[in-house]
Design a protein around this motif. Sequence first.
Motif, PDB file in Angstrom:
ATOM      1  N   PRO A 105       0.817  -1.225   0.000  1.00  0.00           N
ATOM      2  CA  PRO A 105       0.000   0.000   0.000  1.00  0.00           C
ATOM      3  C   PRO A 105       0.852   1.278   0.000  1.00  0.00           C
ATOM      4  CG  PRO A 105      -0.886  -1.591   1.544  1.00  0.00           C
ATOM      5  CD  PRO A 105       0.405  -2.153   1.071  1.00  0.00           C
ATOM      6  N   GLY A 106       2.003   1.243   0.684  1.00  0.00           N
ATOM      7  CA  GLY A 106       2.977   2.341   0.572  1.00  0.00           C
ATOM      8  C   GLY A 106       2.509   3.697   1.044  1.00  0.00           C
ATOM      9  N   ALA A 107       2.091   3.813   2.309  1.00  0.00           N
ATOM     10  CA  ALA A 107       1.707   5.128   2.832  1.00  0.00           C
ATOM     11  C   ALA A 107       2.911   6.047   2.977  1.00  0.00           C
ATOM     12  CB  ALA A 107       1.023   4.960   4.189  1.00  0.00           C
ATOM     13  N   PHE A 108       4.106   5.471   2.980  1.00  0.00           N
ATOM     14  CA  PHE A 108       5.355   6.233   3.095  1.00  0.00           C
ATOM     15  C   PHE A 108       5.989   6.339   1.703  1.00  0.00           C
ATOM     16  CE2 PHE A 108      10.019   6.067   3.813  1.00  0.00           C
ATOM     17  CZ  PHE A 108      10.177   7.216   4.547  1.00  0.00           C
ATOM     18  N   PRO A 109       6.438   7.545   1.274  1.00  0.00           N
ATOM     19  CA  PRO A 109       7.028   7.693  -0.083  1.00  0.00           C
ATOM     20  C   PRO A 109       8.419   7.079  -0.138  1.00  0.00           C
ATOM     21  CG  PRO A 109       7.114   9.794   1.080  1.00  0.00           C
ATOM     22  CD  PRO A 109       6.388   8.837   1.988  1.00  0.00           C
ATOM     23  N   ASN A 110       8.468   5.760  -0.141  1.00  0.00           N
ATOM     24  CA  ASN A 110       9.725   5.027   0.068  1.00  0.00           C
ATOM     25  C   ASN A 110      10.729   5.175  -1.063  1.00  0.00           C
ATOM     26  OD1 ASN A 110      11.284   3.076   1.659  1.00  0.00           O
ATOM     27  ND2 ASN A 110      10.936   1.745  -0.084  1.00  0.00           N
ATOM     28  N   LEU A 111      10.256   5.242  -2.316  1.00  0.00           N
ATOM     29  CA  LEU A 111      11.190   5.283  -3.452  1.00  0.00           C
ATOM     30  C   LEU A 111      12.138   6.474  -3.339  1.00  0.00           C
ATOM     31  CD1 LEU A 111      11.971   4.046  -6.269  1.00  0.00           C
ATOM     32  CD2 LEU A 111      10.605   5.870  -7.242  1.00  0.00           C
ATOM     33  N   LEU A 140      -9.421   4.133  -2.327  1.00  0.00           N
ATOM     34  CA  LEU A 140     -10.676   3.669  -2.912  1.00  0.00           C
ATOM     35  C   LEU A 140     -10.912   2.191  -2.601  1.00  0.00           C
ATOM     36  CD1 LEU A 140     -10.523   5.444  -6.399  1.00  0.00           C
ATOM     37  CD2 LEU A 140     -12.003   6.027  -4.475  1.00  0.00           C
ATOM     38  N   ARG A 141      -9.876   1.382  -2.740  1.00  0.00           N
ATOM     39  CA  ARG A 141     -10.022  -0.057  -2.488  1.00  0.00           C
ATOM     40  C   ARG A 141     -10.325  -0.327  -1.022  1.00  0.00           C
ATOM     41  NH1 ARG A 141      -6.485  -3.802  -6.340  1.00  0.00           N
ATOM     42  NH2 ARG A 141      -7.214  -5.269  -4.770  1.00  0.00           N
ATOM     43  N   ARG A 142      -9.639   0.379  -0.126  1.00  0.00           N
ATOM     44  CA  ARG A 142      -9.900   0.189   1.317  1.00  0.00           C
ATOM     45  C   ARG A 142     -11.309   0.657   1.672  1.00  0.00           C
ATOM     46  NH1 ARG A 142      -5.159   2.609   4.934  1.00  0.00           N
ATOM     47  NH2 ARG A 142      -6.405   1.625   6.581  1.00  0.00           N
ATOM     48  N   SER A 143     -11.745   1.754   1.027  1.00  0.00           N
ATOM     49  CA  SER A 143     -13.086   2.285   1.307  1.00  0.00           C
ATOM     50  C   SER A 143     -14.156   1.301   0.852  1.00  0.00           C
ATOM     51  CB  SER A 143     -13.274   3.630   0.591  1.00  0.00           C
ATOM     52  OG  SER A 143     -12.332   4.565   1.065  1.00  0.00           O
ATOM     53  N   ARG A 144     -13.969   0.721  -0.355  1.00  0.00           N
ATOM     54  CA  ARG A 144     -14.944  -0.256  -0.859  1.00  0.00           C
ATOM     55  C   ARG A 144     -14.958  -1.501   0.032  1.00  0.00           C
ATOM     56  NH1 ARG A 144     -12.413   0.891  -6.130  1.00  0.00           N
ATOM     57  NH2 ARG A 144     -13.591   2.569  -7.125  1.00  0.00           N
ATOM     58  N   HIS A 145     -13.766  -1.910   0.479  1.00  0.00           N
ATOM     59  CA  HIS A 145     -13.662  -3.079   1.364  1.00  0.00           C
ATOM     60  C   HIS A 145     -14.400  -2.804   2.674  1.00  0.00           C
ATOM     61  CE1 HIS A 145     -11.801  -6.566   3.287  1.00  0.00           C
ATOM     62  NE2 HIS A 145     -11.531  -5.792   4.325  1.00  0.00           N
ATOM     63  N   ARG A 146     -14.188  -1.613   3.215  1.00  0.00           N
ATOM     64  CA  ARG A 146     -14.852  -1.242   4.473  1.00  0.00           C
ATOM     65  C   ARG A 146     -16.367  -1.142   4.274  1.00  0.00           C
ATOM     66  NH1 ARG A 146     -15.574  -1.819   9.557  1.00  0.00           N
ATOM     67  NH2 ARG A 146     -16.319   0.017  10.665  1.00  0.00           N
ATOM     68  N   SER A 166     -17.046  11.398  -4.695  1.00  0.00           N
ATOM     69  CA  SER A 166     -16.434  12.720  -4.904  1.00  0.00           C
ATOM     70  C   SER A 166     -14.905  12.620  -5.032  1.00  0.00           C
ATOM     71  CB  SER A 166     -16.784  13.637  -3.723  1.00  0.00           C
ATOM     72  OG  SER A 166     -15.966  14.795  -3.738  1.00  0.00           O
ATOM     73  N   THR A 167     -14.374  13.008  -6.182  1.00  0.00           N
ATOM     74  CA  THR A 167     -12.916  13.014  -6.391  1.00  0.00           C
ATOM     75  C   THR A 167     -12.256  14.016  -5.450  1.00  0.00           C
ATOM     76  OG1 THR A 167     -13.345  12.538  -8.720  1.00  0.00           O
ATOM     77  CG2 THR A 167     -11.114  13.227  -8.155  1.00  0.00           C
ATOM     78  N   ALA A 168     -12.912  15.159  -5.244  1.00  0.00           N
ATOM     79  CA  ALA A 168     -12.346  16.201  -4.367  1.00  0.00           C
ATOM     80  C   ALA A 168     -12.167  15.660  -2.948  1.00  0.00           C
ATOM     81  CB  ALA A 168     -13.248  17.423  -4.356  1.00  0.00           C
ATOM     82  N   LYS A 169     -13.170  14.900  -2.461  1.00  0.00           N
ATOM     83  CA  LYS A 169     -13.089  14.331  -1.108  1.00  0.00           C
ATOM     84  C   LYS A 169     -11.969  13.288  -1.033  1.00  0.00           C
ATOM     85  CE  LYS A 169     -17.772  15.015   0.698  1.00  0.00           C
ATOM     86  NZ  LYS A 169     -19.019  14.340   1.067  1.00  0.00           N
ATOM     87  N   GLN A 170     -11.814  12.535  -2.141  1.00  0.00           N
ATOM     88  CA  GLN A 170     -10.756  11.509  -2.164  1.00  0.00           C
ATOM     89  C   GLN A 170      -9.385  12.171  -2.006  1.00  0.00           C
ATOM     90  OE1 GLN A 170     -11.472   9.530  -5.900  1.00  0.00           O
ATOM     91  NE2 GLN A 170     -13.549   8.979  -5.274  1.00  0.00           N
ATOM     92  N   TRP A 171      -9.146  13.238  -2.792  1.00  0.00           N
ATOM     93  CA  TRP A 171      -7.839  13.908  -2.719  1.00  0.00           C
ATOM     94  C   TRP A 171      -7.649  14.613  -1.377  1.00  0.00           C
ATOM     95  CZ3 TRP A 171      -4.080  12.235  -5.254  1.00  0.00           C
ATOM     96  CH2 TRP A 171      -4.206  11.796  -6.580  1.00  0.00           C
ATOM     97  N   ARG A 227      -4.305   7.058  -3.890  1.00  0.00           N
ATOM     98  CA  ARG A 227      -5.752   7.241  -4.125  1.00  0.00           C
ATOM     99  C   ARG A 227      -6.407   5.894  -4.431  1.00  0.00           C
ATOM    100  NH1 ARG A 227      -8.448   8.882  -9.160  1.00  0.00           N
ATOM    101  NH2 ARG A 227     -10.600   9.399  -8.663  1.00  0.00           N
ATOM    102  N   ASP A 228      -5.734   5.064  -5.248  1.00  0.00           N
ATOM    103  CA  ASP A 228      -6.264   3.723  -5.556  1.00  0.00           C
ATOM    104  C   ASP A 228      -6.414   2.907  -4.274  1.00  0.00           C
ATOM    105  OD1 ASP A 228      -6.326   4.297  -8.215  1.00  0.00           O
ATOM    106  OD2 ASP A 228      -4.460   3.262  -8.718  1.00  0.00           O
ATOM    107  N   VAL A 229      -5.392   2.984  -3.403  1.00  0.00           N
ATOM    108  CA  VAL A 229      -5.434   2.255  -2.127  1.00  0.00           C
ATOM    109  C   VAL A 229      -6.603   2.749  -1.275  1.00  0.00           C
ATOM    110  CG1 VAL A 229      -4.220   1.956   0.084  1.00  0.00           C
ATOM    111  CG2 VAL A 229      -2.984   1.633  -2.067  1.00  0.00           C
TER     112      VAL A 229
END
Length: 751
Positions: free
Chosen positions: A167-173, A371-377, A465-470, A367-369
């Motif tokens: 999922p990479g919540a930390f900008p590791n690269l 959305l996927r976590r939100s749908r799972h929840r 809402s895309t705005a809420k996602q960002w 953002r993909d993570v």
Amino acid sequence: MGKELLPPGGGDDSAAPVDLRKALEERYLAYALSTIMHRALPDVRDGLKPVHRRIMHTMRLLRLSPDQGFAKCARIVGDVMGKFHPHGDQSIYDALVRLAQPFAMRYPLVDGQGNFGNIDGDNAAAMRYTEARMTEVAAELLTGITEDAVDFRTTYNEEDEEPIVLPGAFPNLLCNGSSGIAVGMATSIPPHNAAEVCDAALALIDDPETPVSRLLDFVKGPDFPTGGIMVESAAAIREAYETGRGGFRVRARWEKEDQGRGTWNAVVTEIPYGIQKSRLIEKIAELIIARKLPLLEDVRDESAEDIRVVLVPKSRTVEPELLMESLFRLTDLETRFPLNMNVLSRGKVPGVLSLKQVLREWLDHRRDVLLRRSRHRLAEIERRLEILAGYLVAYLNIDEVIRIIREEDEPKPVMIARFELTDTQAEAILNMRLRALRKLEEFEIRKEFDKLSEEKTQIEGLLASTAKQWKTVRWEVAKVRETFDPEKNPALGRRRTTFGEAPAHDLEDVQQAMIEREPVTIVLSEKGWLRAMKGHLSDLSSLTFKEGDALKLAFHAQTTDKILLFTTGGKFYTLGADRLPGGRGHGEPVRIMVDMENDQAIVTAFAHDPERRLLLASHAGNGFIVAEKDVVANTRKGRQVMNVKAPDEAKLCIPVTGDHVAIVGLNRKLLVFPLAEVPEMARGKGVRLQRYRDGGVSDLKTFAMEAGLSWQDSADRTFTRSREELTEWLGNRAAAGRMAPKGFPRTGKFG
């Protein structure tokens, strides 16, 4: 043996013809693809290569969270190898060790216990002795992995599943960097400061059109775990981040330490990233022994936990900056770290990305993570609400439910038909415990139902809402930034690599500082063979030459001197005294060292003195004065200073002293005139010094009239003539002059 296992042809020796080129292409392409995708290049989204990702996943399965105990590294490596990564255990352990090294990783992903190696290049202890668990940073990378945040694929033996990306919540690269060599491509990404990267990401969320130049207001440049000083120009840094390719010059951090009574030492406290300290000190010691660092007396390693390399100068008069500059040039105290942001974009396509593209892909992944976590929840909430609705029906009709359970052989279908329940609701009611039938429990269920309904409405609003996602992604990034805030957590968040400018030392000074100063005697033969004898020789009679050759001239110099050669073609050539062949043998021909025309010969040679002026004269009697600093040549081709056309040639080159010039021709006529009448030029033919009917100049001398003109005869007797005695030879430049006075040497030379 089963029939299906037999090779074609019933097991007989048989061979099928294959196009070799096609076979090689297929196999090499398969190998290249495997190396690029599954070994050498990191994924832009979590910044990990497959082996690192598998280590993280295995540690999660072993429950090695930051707040849990440690496990033996052998256990971790065994699980990684057995379940996910069918390669050598040593390569897996090496990868694990690197993730735990604070001098290799800006933000270590593994918390190691035991000997995990050091900056001197010593290896870690064997995996059976060391223990490890995840750090908080690794936990951030894994946040949400159990909530359908990422896709999984089957492992190599199809017995298990592994995540395609974390999922990479930390900008590791960007924060931890990466390096690797694939087939036909490589990657090299330096570590960066987490707070700066998060600030740049927040700016990109606020304005997706933000240019790289604006992002560089936040991400100043790499931030290496070993610190150091970056001396790259702002323009070069900007170009590197805009194109994804470039490099950064990094220098060691040092300070002058006063030792009292005018003495001092230079102490290095930080060395460039990726450099082994022990190897660096060995290299400096080798250079001292080889006399390549004449300003340095000794090097000592006084490091404990922190780095402390002491450099002792030869004397207190040595300039500290000059000493360090010579070290920066010859050793790894200054290195260039390459930037090549070649990563797997979207986990599939290798490509070189700019700073903005890397951040963009990481944010899109976040953002993909989300959305996927939100749908799972949402799915979980809907399942729970369904069950809670069933419970409420049961509480409202508790007596009827108990009657059905007690009296019916198959209570489930009866309840479904009687209360219009779903299979899931009926199953949940049947699985209830008797203690859950309290009146209070009904109140709790209604409370939970209302709370989950509210959360469901919020998640549905977020997904719509895309705005809420960002806005949510922005909140998540800001939370990570807070963890690595330099003010709140200076130990982890403070920038370690600072910026500076390389001191603008004169190139000549630095090159001189790298040469051991020793006395030498420069010997030039008639046929143009040159050598440098050690020491200042006074007796030259013992010198040997090739047959038919003899001594032309010899003079004393230092190895730090430049030797100037003046030829009959009017050209000056420059050679370093330290680069001349030694005194063994006859030396080497000058023509090997410089590009000298075959029809030209050497007029003279001498050690360079930039403060001097030279008087040049041609055979025909033309001449001018030139500043010695203007005749130094930087290439083998030399520098044309005096313009001469055949049959004329350059004849004399003498240092200028005094205020008058005495010139004598082959016709033995002597002329004395003021030096002021000779112009000073950088290049040219010059002016007429003396006029001849035929022949040319024999010798030339500058002198102070007050001291008089002196010469030596063949018996080494010195004659001096005062102004009064020289009256009849005094005249203007370009006159013919008069016959030389009695006692003037027959050689026509002043001696």
